[in-house]
Design a protein around this motif. Structure first.
Motif, PDB file in Angstrom:
ATOM      1  N   TYR A  78       6.166 -11.373  -1.883  1.00 14.08           N
ATOM      2  CA  TYR A  78       6.169 -12.532  -2.764  1.00 14.08           C
ATOM      3  C   TYR A  78       7.449 -13.347  -2.562  1.00 14.08           C
ATOM      4  CZ  TYR A  78       6.169 -15.109  -7.193  1.00 14.08           C
ATOM      5  OH  TYR A  78       6.195 -16.082  -8.146  1.00 14.08           O
ATOM      6  N   LEU A  93      -2.112  -2.679   3.690  1.00 13.74           N
ATOM      7  CA  LEU A  93      -1.693  -4.054   3.971  1.00 13.74           C
ATOM      8  C   LEU A  93      -1.783  -4.890   2.696  1.00 13.74           C
ATOM      9  CD1 LEU A  93      -0.850  -6.098   6.180  1.00 13.74           C
ATOM     10  CD2 LEU A  93      -3.255  -6.752   6.306  1.00 13.74           C
ATOM     11  N   ARG A  94      -2.867  -4.672   1.964  1.00  9.57           N
ATOM     12  CA  ARG A  94      -3.046  -5.442   0.738  1.00  9.57           C
ATOM     13  C   ARG A  94      -1.904  -5.144  -0.236  1.00  9.57           C
ATOM     14  NH1 ARG A  94      -8.694  -5.221  -1.984  1.00  9.57           N
ATOM     15  NH2 ARG A  94      -9.080  -6.888  -0.501  1.00  9.57           N
ATOM     16  N   ARG A  95      -1.535  -3.852  -0.307  1.00 13.40           N
ATOM     17  CA  ARG A  95      -0.457  -3.506  -1.219  1.00 13.40           C
ATOM     18  C   ARG A  95       0.845  -4.164  -0.819  1.00 13.40           C
ATOM     19  NH1 ARG A  95      -0.246   2.617  -2.248  1.00 13.40           N
ATOM     20  NH2 ARG A  95       1.932   2.383  -1.703  1.00 13.40           N
ATOM     21  N   ARG A 134       7.302 -15.231   0.741  1.00 14.02           N
ATOM     22  CA  ARG A 134       6.474 -16.451   0.734  1.00 14.02           C
ATOM     23  C   ARG A 134       7.167 -17.589  -0.006  1.00 14.02           C
ATOM     24  NH1 ARG A 134       2.192 -12.831  -0.128  1.00 14.02           N
ATOM     25  NH2 ARG A 134       2.155 -13.253  -2.362  1.00 14.02           N
ATOM     26  N   ARG A 147       2.798 -11.653 -12.454  1.00 11.28           N
ATOM     27  CA  ARG A 147       1.528 -10.956 -12.681  1.00 11.28           C
ATOM     28  C   ARG A 147       1.012 -11.176 -14.094  1.00 11.28           C
ATOM     29  NH1 ARG A 147       1.581  -7.372  -8.175  1.00 11.28           N
ATOM     30  NH2 ARG A 147       3.797  -7.050  -7.944  1.00 11.28           N
ATOM     31  N   LEU A 171       1.148  -6.996   0.890  1.00 13.12           N
ATOM     32  CA  LEU A 171       1.063  -8.436   0.631  1.00 13.12           C
ATOM     33  C   LEU A 171       1.245  -8.740  -0.847  1.00 13.12           C
ATOM     34  CD1 LEU A 171      -1.779  -9.549   3.033  1.00 13.12           C
ATOM     35  CD2 LEU A 171       0.666 -10.013   3.194  1.00 13.12           C
ATOM     36  N   ASP A 172       0.935  -7.762  -1.685  1.00 18.26           N
ATOM     37  CA  ASP A 172       1.044  -7.972  -3.124  1.00 18.26           C
ATOM     38  C   ASP A 172       2.433  -7.605  -3.662  1.00 18.26           C
ATOM     39  OD1 ASP A 172      -0.175  -8.832  -5.454  1.00 18.26           O
ATOM     40  OD2 ASP A 172      -0.463  -6.765  -6.129  1.00 18.26           O
ATOM     41  N   SER A 173       3.282  -7.025  -2.793  1.00 10.09           N
ATOM     42  CA  SER A 173       4.562  -6.504  -3.276  1.00 10.09           C
ATOM     43  C   SER A 173       5.542  -7.628  -3.622  1.00 10.09           C
ATOM     44  CB  SER A 173       5.184  -5.599  -2.219  1.00 10.09           C
ATOM     45  OG  SER A 173       5.575  -6.384  -1.115  1.00 10.09           O
TER      46      SER A 173
END
Lengths: 322, 301, 332
Positions: free
Chosen positions: B12, B2-4, B15, A17, B6-8
Motif C-alpha cells: 500500500y 501474492l494477494r496477501r 503504491r 481498511r 498486494l494487500d499488505s
C-alpha cells in the motif's frame, strides 16, 4: 455540577481498511475532589480515554462524536492553541514513564519554575521558592540542593515524584494519571500511590487514575469504571464493584486476580481474549466469553443500567431477561 | 500469497509513493534491457564482422544526418551506441551485483561473528572495520585492484579481469554491512528466543545461522540496495580511470571514458547517452533504497 | 508422595558476580577500581520433585540471574548448582539430562523467533534432542502439544505475530514441554499479561504440573501470584535470600522486616480504601551494597549490629530467616 463530564464519547481511527471505533459511547463524570479509577485490559481503551480528555489523541485518532465538558464548557472541539492553557493549568497529566514527561536537558527546578510561570503569575523568586516547596512536598530529600539536579540524577521512584510535582504545581483541578506506578517496584509503588492520594486530597484535586492493577484501584479510588472493548462495562463505588460486581466481566475479572488473603486451588478464568477493534461481535462485546448469555446479548448492545449500587452494561441486570 | 502481499501495508505504501513507483519502473526497464540485450539490441557491438567503418561517428537519429538503423548514433568504430549501452549496462550490473554479493557474504559473516562472540573477537574485528571506514571506499578499491593486478601473472590477468574488479569493489564495501549486522546481532542475541535455544543446548553456529541471521537480514539488505548504486559508480569510476574493464568488454564507465575523447570534437552522443543511463540507473536505485529504508523502519512511520 | 521426596534442583551457596567496570583505560584515567556487581550472593535452596519453589523480590534483587544460573545460561562464580544430584555443567553435558530442564520466559513477544513458524518453534527441542524422527511423527507431536496448551493443531502453520500475548505464552509453554522436561524454570511468566489471561496461564501451569509431576522454579515480583503458585518461597533482597520456607508459613507469619514490607506494600483488592504509612527508602545499588545487613538503611529495627555484621540464616519452625532482630527476638 461535576468537574468533568464525558458524554457519549466516540473516538475513531480511520484506517485504509475502514474506520476503527476505539471508544464507543463512553459516559462518565468526575466530581470535584473525587478519585475515579479506570481499569481494563490492554486495548480496552482506558489510556485513550485519558488522551482524548487532555486533547492529545495520536493522529489519525479523532473524537467522532459526543462531548467532553470541563466545568460545564466543551473542551473536545478546541484548537491546540486554545487547549494549551487548559492542559497543565486546569488538567494535569502523569504518565507511566517519567522520562517522557521530563526534559533531560533542564534541571527539575527550572522545569517546575517554567511550568508555574506559564500558568500562574509568579515572580522568579517566588516561583523558585515554590519549586523547592513542591520538591519537599513530594518527598525529595534535600530538596533545596536537588532543585538544580537533572532528571537522570534521580532514581525511577524519585523521578515519578518530580513528575507528580510538575503535574500539580500549576494547581490544576483535575489530574489524569495514566499507569503512574506500573514501571515501579511494589514498595516504591505504594509510596507513590499514597503520595498522590495525600497531595490531591490536601489540594482538593480530582484524579482520573488509569491502571490495569485492580489492587491499586481498590486502595486508591472512590469510584471505578471497568472498561471492555472500548466501552464501560460497569461503573460504581469501588467497594461495590470489587465485592459485589454486577457485570459478568467484572465478576470474572475479580475472580481471576490471585489474592494475598487466601489460596484457591484454581483461579476463576475468563476463557478467550478481548476482541480486537476490527472484530467486535454484534450485541454485547463480551458475549463470546460470557457464561450467562441470553438471546438478546447477541442482537442488542446493552447500555449502562442501574444494578444495585453500581451501573452495569448487561442485559441480565437491566431486566433484559424479563 | 501474492494477494496477501498486494494487500499488505508495505504494498500500500509503495503504491502511494510516486518516487518508489517511478524509480522501480526505471530500474526494471534498465535491468530488462541489459539482461535481454542479445535479443533486443539492434546490433551486436562485439561482432567484429558486422562492424563497418563507413557507419562510424553517425549522430543520433533525431539530428539532420541521423540514420534510423542507429537510434543513438555510432562511435568511432561504427558501433551502435544504443547497443553498446545495453551490453555495457549488463557488464556494469554484473560487476556491481557480484561485488555487493561478495561484500554481503563477508560483511554478514564478520558482523554475526563479532556481534555474537563479543569480547576480544568483537573488539579486533570492529577496529579493522573502523580503520577501513576512515578511507574512502573508492581508494580501497583502487588500491586492492592495483595490488591484485600486480600480483597476478600476466597471462591470467585478461581472464580474471572481471573477478579482480569484483573483488576490489567487494572488499571496499563490506565494513558497512559488518557494522550493521553486528549492531542488530547484539540486540537479537540478548532476546529470549536466543536464550530459549541456548537452554536446550543448540550450538552457537546454529543459533547464529538459523535464529539470528533471518532476523538481522532486513536492514542490511536495504543498505545493500543503496550500495548497489554506489558499486555501479565504483566500477564506472575505476573503468573511467582506466584501471577497470578493457575496451573489449566495455562497461558504462569504459564507454564514458572512450566517449569523453570525442566530446570536444562534437560527437557528444558517444559519452552523453551512457552517462545519462548511468545517472538514471544509480539515481533510481538510490531513491528506491532510501524509500525501502524509510518504509521498513517502523520508527520513521 | 513418599516421606523423603527426591531433590530435583539444588543451589548450594551459589553466587554470580558481574564485572561492570569501565574499560581499562577509563579506569586508569578516572582512578576508579574494578566494580563488581554481586547479582546473586551465596544463595542456597533445594526444590523437591513435583513441587514449586518461588523466588520473589523487587527489581535488581537477583531473582532473574538466579533463574539463568538454574538453567546454565550463566555459570556460578562461586558455590554450586546441582541438577538431579549432579553438578549442573556435568548434567548439561548429557543430552538425556539436559532435555529434562527447560525455561519459560517473561516477554511472550521476545521469546518466540518472529521468523519461525509456530510448528518449528515447538519442534525445535524435539529435533535438537532427536526425540522423534520423521516429519509426520514430529508434526503429530507438535499438534498434540499445541492442543494440550489450549491451542489447535492448525495453529502450527502460523507465525508468532498472529497470536495474542496469552496465546504466545501458551506456545512458549508448548515448546518448553516438547522436550518432556521434569524441571521448568519460569521467569515472570505472567507479568506481561492481563489479569484474566494471567489466570488462564497460571491455571494451565498448575494443571500441567499435576498431570506430569513437573517441578517449578517460579520467579515473580507479584506476591499474590507467588502465593497462588508456590509450595515453598524464598524472598530475595540485593542478591541474598532473606527468608525462605513453606509458602503458607511465610504468608501466615512473615518474619523478616523486608518480607513484611513487601506484604504491606502490595495493594490488594481486599483492601478497599486502606490507609497506610508506606515504608520509605529505595533499593540501594547492588554494586555498593550497604555493609552488615543490606536491608538496614530501610529497616526500622536496625541497630548497630545490623549496620556492621552480616546476619546468618537461623531456623524458626520451618522457616530460615537472615535477620539479627528476629534472632534476638526484637522483631515482634
Amino acid at each position: 455540577m461535576a468537574l468533568l463530564d464525558v458524554i457519549d464519547l466516540v473516538v475513531e481511527f480511520p484506517t485504509r481498511r475502514g474506520t476503527l471505533r476505539a471508544l464507543d459511547g463512553i459516559s462518565f463524570s468526575i466530581e470535584p475532589g473525587e478519585i475515579l479509577g479506570v481499569v481494563g485490559e490492554s486495548g480496552a481503551g482506558k489510556s485513550l480515554t485519558g488522551s482524548a480528555i487532555i486533547g492529545l489523541l495520536e493522529p489519525p485518532g479523532r473524537v467522532a462524536s459526543g462531548q467532553i465538558q470541563f466545568e460545564g464548557s466543551r473542551i473536545d472541539r478546541l484548537s491546540p492553541a486554545q487547549m494549551r492553557p487548559i492542559r497543565g493549568r486546569q488538567i494535569g497529566a502523569i504518565f507511566q514513564d517519567p522520562l517522557t514527561t521530563l526534559d533531560p536537558l533542564m534541571s527539575v527546578g527550572r522545569q517546575l519554575v517554567e511550568t508555574m510561570q506559564t500558568h500562574l503569575k509568579l515572580s522568579d523568586r517566588d516561583a523558585r521558592a515554590r519549586a523547592v516547596q513542591w520538591l519537599e512536598e513530594v518527598g525529595i530529600p534535600a530538596a533545596a540542593e536537588r532543585v538544580e539536579a537533572y532528571p537522570h540524577q534521580f532514581s525511577g521512584g524519585m523521578r515519578q515524584r518530580v513528575v507528580i510535582a510538575l503535574a500539580l504545581c500549576a494547581e490544576p483541578k483535575l489530574v489524569i494519571a495514566d499507569e503512574p506506578t506500573t514501571a515501579l517496584d511494589v514498595s516504591i509503588q505504594s509510596q507513590i500511590i499514597s503520595l498522590l492520594k495525600r497531595l490531591t486530597e490536601s489540594h482538593g484535586t480530582s484524579v482520573m487514575l488509569v491502571t490495569h492493577d485492580m489492587g491499586v484501584i481498590a486502595e486508591t479510588c472512590d469510584r471505578v469504571a471497568v472498561m471492555y472493548a472500548g466501552r464501560i462495562a460497569e461503573i460504581g463505588p469501588v467497594a461495590d464493584v470489587v465485592r459485589t460486581p454486577s457485570h459478568p466481566y467484572t465478576e470474572g475479572l475479580m475472580g481471576s486476580i490471585p489474592s494475598l488473603e487466601a489460596r484457591v486451588e484454581r483461579l476463576r478464568q475468563i476463557d478467550g481474549a478481548m476482541p480486537r477493534l476490527g472484530a467486535i461481535p454484534q450485541g454485547c462485546a463480551f458475549n463470546p466469553r460470557c457464561g450467562r448469555t441470553i438471546a438478546r446479548c447477541f442482537t442488542h448492545r446493552p447500555d449502562l443500567m442501574p444494578a444495585g449500587a453500581t451501573q452495569a452494561a448487561c442485559w441480565l441486570v437491566g431486566g433484559g431477561a424479563a | 500469497m501474492l494477494r496477501r502481499f498486494l494487500d499488505s501495508d508495505f504494498a500500500y505504501a509503495f503504491r502511494r509513493s510516486p518516487v518508489a513507483v517511478i524509480s522501480t519502473l526505471v530500474v526494471v526497464v534498465v535491468v530488462l534491457a541489459a539482461l535481454l540485450a542479445p535479443y533486443l539490441a539492434p546490433h551486436n557491438p562485439f561482432d567484429l564482422a558486422s562492424l563497418d567503418l563507413m557507419d562510424s561517428l553517425k549522430p543520433p537519429v533525431f539530428s539532420a544526418d541521423g540514420d534510423s538503423a542507429f537510434p543513438l548514433g555510432t562511435d568511432d568504430q561504427g558501433r551502435d551506441v544504443l547497443s553498446t549501452i545495453m551490453y555495457g549496462t549488463r557488464i556494469s550490473l554484473e560487476v556491481a551485483v557480484l561485488a555487493i554479493g561478495f561484500s554481503l557474504v563477508v560483511g554478514i559473516s564478520i558482523g554475526l561473528l563479532a556481534g555474537y562472540a563479543g569480547g576480544a573477537v568483537d573488539a579486533v574485528l570492529m577496529r579493522i572495520v573502523d580503520v577501513q571506514l576512515t578511507f574512502p571506499a573508492i581508494l580501497i578499491a583502487l588500491l586492492v585492484d592495483g595490488v591484485v593486478r600486480a600480483l597476478l601473472p600476466r597471462e591470467m590477468q585478461e581472464a580474471l579481469e572481471i573477478d579482480v574488479i569484483v573483488f576490489a569493489i567487494g572488499i571496499s564495501r563490506w565494513p558497512q554491512f559488518a557494522r550493521t549486522v553486528r549492531g542488530s546481532t547484539l540486540i537479537e542475541r540478548g532476546r529470549d528466543y536466543v536464550m530459549a535455544a541456548r537452554v536446550i543446548g543448540i550450538s552457537s553456529a546454529r543459533i547464529m545461522i538459523s535464529h539470528i541471521l533471518p532476523n538481522v537480514l532486513g536492514p542490511v539488505l536495504v543498505i545493500a540496495t543503496l550500495n548497489l548504486g554506489l558499486a555501479i559508480l565504483d566500477e564506472a569510476t575505476l573503468s573511467f580511470l582506466g584501471v577497470g574493464l578493457p575496451p573489449t568488454e566495455p562497461s558504462l564507465g569504459t564507454l564514458i571514458r572512450i566517449g569523453n575523447n570525442f566530446l570536444f570534437s562534437g560527437e557528444w552522443w558517444i559519452t552523453i547517452f551512457p552517462g545519462l543511463t548511468l545517472a538514471a540507473m544509480v539515481l533510481s536505485i538510490n531513491l528506491l533504497g532510501d524509500w525501502l529504508r524509510d518504509a521498513l523502519n517502523p520508527r520513521l512511520r | 508422595m513418599s516421606q523423603q521426596p527426591r531433590i530435583v534442583f539444588e543451589a548450594i551457596e551459589a553466587s554470580r558476580s558481574f564485572d561492570v567496570s569501565k574499560g581499562p583505560l577509563q579506569r586508569v584515567l578516572s582512578g576508579e577500581g574494578r566494580r563488581i556487581l554481586r547479582a546473586v550472593d551465596s544463595v542456597s535452596f533445594g526444590i523437591s520433585h513435583a513441587s514449586t519453589l518461588s523466588l520473589v523480590g523487587e527489581s535488581g534483587c537477583g531473582k532473574s540471574t538466579m533463574a539463568r544460573l538454574a538453567v546454565g545460561l550463566y555459570r556460578p562464580t562461586g558455590g554450586e548448582v546441582r541438577f538431579e544430584g549432579q553438578n549442573l555443567s556435568a548434567a548439561r553435558a548429557q543430552p538425556a539430562l539436559r532435555r529434562k530442564m527447560n525455561m519459560i520466559f517473561q516477554d511472550p513477544y521476545a521469546s518466540l523467533n518472529p521468523r519461525w513458524r509456530v510448528r518449528d518453534i515447538v519442534a525445535e527441542p524435539i529435533r535438537a534432542f532427536k526425540l522423534l524422527q520423521g516429519p509426520k511423527d514430529i508434526n503429530d507431536r507438535v499438534g498434540q502439544l499445541l492442543t494440550q496448551v489450549g491451542l489447535s493443531a492448525k495453529d502450527g502453520e502460523k507465525f508468532p505475530h498472529e497470536f495474542s500475548g496469552g496465546q504466545r505464552q501458551r506456545i512458549s509453554i508448548a515448546r518448553a514441554l516438547s522436550s518432556e522436561p521434569e524441571f521448568l524454570v519460569c521467569d515472570e511468566p505472567t507479568s506481561a499479561l492481563d489479569v484474566s489471561v494471567q489466570a488462564q496461564i497460571l491455571n494451565l501451569m498448575r494443571d500441567l504440573q499435576n498431570r506430569y509431576g513437573l517441578t517449578y522454579l517460579f520467579i515473580s515480583h507479584n506476591l499474590a501470584v507467588v502465593r497462588h503458585m508456590s509450595d515453598r518461597l524464598g524472598v530475595m533482597y540485593l542478591g541474598r535470600i532473606v527468608e525462605q520456607g513453606p509458602a503458607e508459613a511465610i504468608f501466615r507469619t512473615p518474619r523478616h522486616p523486608y518480607t513484611r514490607l513487601l506484604l504491606e506494600a502490595i495493594p490488594d483488592i481486599s483492601s478497599v480504601g486502606r490507609r497506610r504509612t508506606p515504608v520509605g527508602g529505595e533499593v540501594p545499588s547492588p554494586i555498593a551494597p550497604p555493609p552488615g545487613c543490606t536491608f538496614h538503611p530501610r529497616c526500622s529495627l536496625a541497630n548497630e549490629r545490623c549496620r556492621t555484621e552480616k546476619p546468618e540464616h537461623t531456623r524458626n519452625d520451618d522457616v530460615l530467616v537472615a535477620c539479627h532482630a528476629v534472632q534476638e527476638g526484637r522483631a515482634v
